[in-house]
Design an enzyme around this catalytic site. Structure first.
Site, PDB file in Angstrom:
ATOM      1  N   MET A  68      90.660   3.347 -10.342  1.00  0.00           N
ATOM      2  CA  MET A  68      90.152   3.984 -11.557  1.00  0.00           C
ATOM      3  C   MET A  68      90.400   5.491 -11.607  1.00  0.00           C
ATOM      4  SD  MET A  68      89.188   1.436 -13.168  1.00  0.00           S
ATOM      5  CE  MET A  68      88.815  -0.264 -12.788  1.00  0.00           C
ATOM      6  N   CYS A  69      91.176   6.006 -10.660  1.00  0.00           N
ATOM      7  CA  CYS A  69      91.487   7.439 -10.671  1.00  0.00           C
ATOM      8  C   CYS A  69      92.578   7.747 -11.689  1.00  0.00           C
ATOM      9  CB  CYS A  69      91.970   7.897  -9.294  1.00  0.00           C
ATOM     10  SG  CYS A  69      90.648   8.260  -8.158  1.00  0.00           S
ATOM     11  N   HIS A  70      92.422   8.883 -12.340  1.00  0.00           N
ATOM     12  CA  HIS A  70      93.452   9.366 -13.251  1.00  0.00           C
ATOM     13  C   HIS A  70      94.531  10.087 -12.448  1.00  0.00           C
ATOM     14  CE1 HIS A  70      89.941   8.918 -15.879  1.00  0.00           C
ATOM     15  NE2 HIS A  70      90.813   8.753 -16.856  1.00  0.00           N
ATOM     16  N   ASP A 114      97.815   7.499  14.279  1.00  0.00           N
ATOM     17  CA  ASP A 114      99.126   6.861  14.444  1.00  0.00           C
ATOM     18  C   ASP A 114      99.999   7.630  15.435  1.00  0.00           C
ATOM     19  OD1 ASP A 114     101.252   4.935  13.729  1.00  0.00           O
ATOM     20  OD2 ASP A 114     102.201   6.725  12.874  1.00  0.00           O
ATOM     21  N   MET A 160      88.208  12.766  -5.117  1.00  0.00           N
ATOM     22  CA  MET A 160      88.837  11.581  -4.523  1.00  0.00           C
ATOM     23  C   MET A 160      90.158  11.956  -3.865  1.00  0.00           C
ATOM     24  SD  MET A 160      86.510   9.456  -4.922  1.00  0.00           S
ATOM     25  CE  MET A 160      87.362   8.193  -4.015  1.00  0.00           C
ATOM     26  N   GLU A 161      90.877  12.892  -4.466  1.00  0.00           N
ATOM     27  CA  GLU A 161      92.125  13.364  -3.877  1.00  0.00           C
ATOM     28  C   GLU A 161      91.859  14.055  -2.541  1.00  0.00           C
ATOM     29  OE1 GLU A 161      93.002  12.418  -8.027  1.00  0.00           O
ATOM     30  OE2 GLU A 161      91.320  13.434  -7.077  1.00  0.00           O
TER      31      GLU A 161
END
Length: 164
Positions: free
Chosen positions: A81-83, A132, A117-118
Site C-alpha cells: 500500500m506504499c506510494h 549476508d 516505511m522507506e
C-alpha cells in the site's frame, strides 16, 4: 468495536472491507523526513573482521549502505500500500560496537505522503546485507546462527514542514 467502526479507522480498507491504497492526490506537497534505526548482534570476531575490512565477501558496510539505499528507492515495490514517492535524500550511518552493528537511515522527500516505511526498509535491508556478508563467520559447527539477530528496528523520528 464493531466492524463498521474498525473500517472507519482503517485508512487502507474501503467500506466493504477490501484493501485499498489511500488517495493522497488532494494533499499538498510537504517536505518530509523520517529516521529509522536497528541493529544486528554479531560475535566479537565478526565485529573485528568488519572493522579490519577482513570479510571474505568484501567491504561489509559499503555493500550494506548500497543495499539500504536501493531498498529505500524500491519500497513501493515491496510494501503493497506504499506510494511511489520522489526520494530527495538518503543518509546511512553505521556504528560498529563491541557486539553489534547499528544502522540509522534517514530519508527525505517532498510529497503528499510520509517516508517512514522507506526508512524502515532501508534499515532492515541494510542489516540483512550485513548478515549476508558475514554469515559464513557467524555460523556455528551445526550451520546455525545462535547469537546472530536483528533487533530493535524502529522509527525514531518523523517530521514534515510546509514548503517555503
Amino acid at each position: 468495536m464493531t466492524e463498521d467502526a474498525r473500517s472507519d479507522d482503517l485508512t487502507h480498507v474501503d467500506e466493504s472491507g477490501e484493501a485499498r491504497m489511500v488517495d493522497v492526490g488532494g494533499k499538498p506537497d510537504v517536505a518530509r523526513r523520517a529516521l529509522a534505526a536497528g541493529e544486528i548482534r554479531l560475535s566479537e570476531d565478526t565485529i573485528a573482521a568488519i572493522r579490519e575490512n577482513d570479510v571474505e565477501k568484501g567491504d561489509v558496510l559499503a555493500t550494506a549502505r548500497i543495499g539500504a539505499i536501493q531498498a529505500v528507492k524500491h519500497t513501493w515495490e515491496t510494501i503493497p500500500m506504499c506510494h511511489q514517492i520522489p526520494i530527495t535524500n538518503v543518509d546511512t550511518e553505521f556504528d560498529v560496537g563491541d557486539e553489534r552493528v547499528r544502522l540509522e537511515v534517514t530519508v527525505e522527500t517532498t510529497g503528499k505522503t510520509g517516508c517512514e516505511m522507506e526508512a524502515l526498509e532501508g534499515v532492515t535491508t541494510g542489516l540483512n546485507v550485513v548478515w549476508d556478508m558475514v554469515k559464513a563467520a557467524e555460523k556455528d559447527e551445526e550451520g546455525q546462527y545462535p547469537g546472530t539477530r536483528i533487533e530493535d528496528v524502529r522509527v525514531l523520528e518523523k517530521r514534515k514542514r510546509p514548503l517555503e
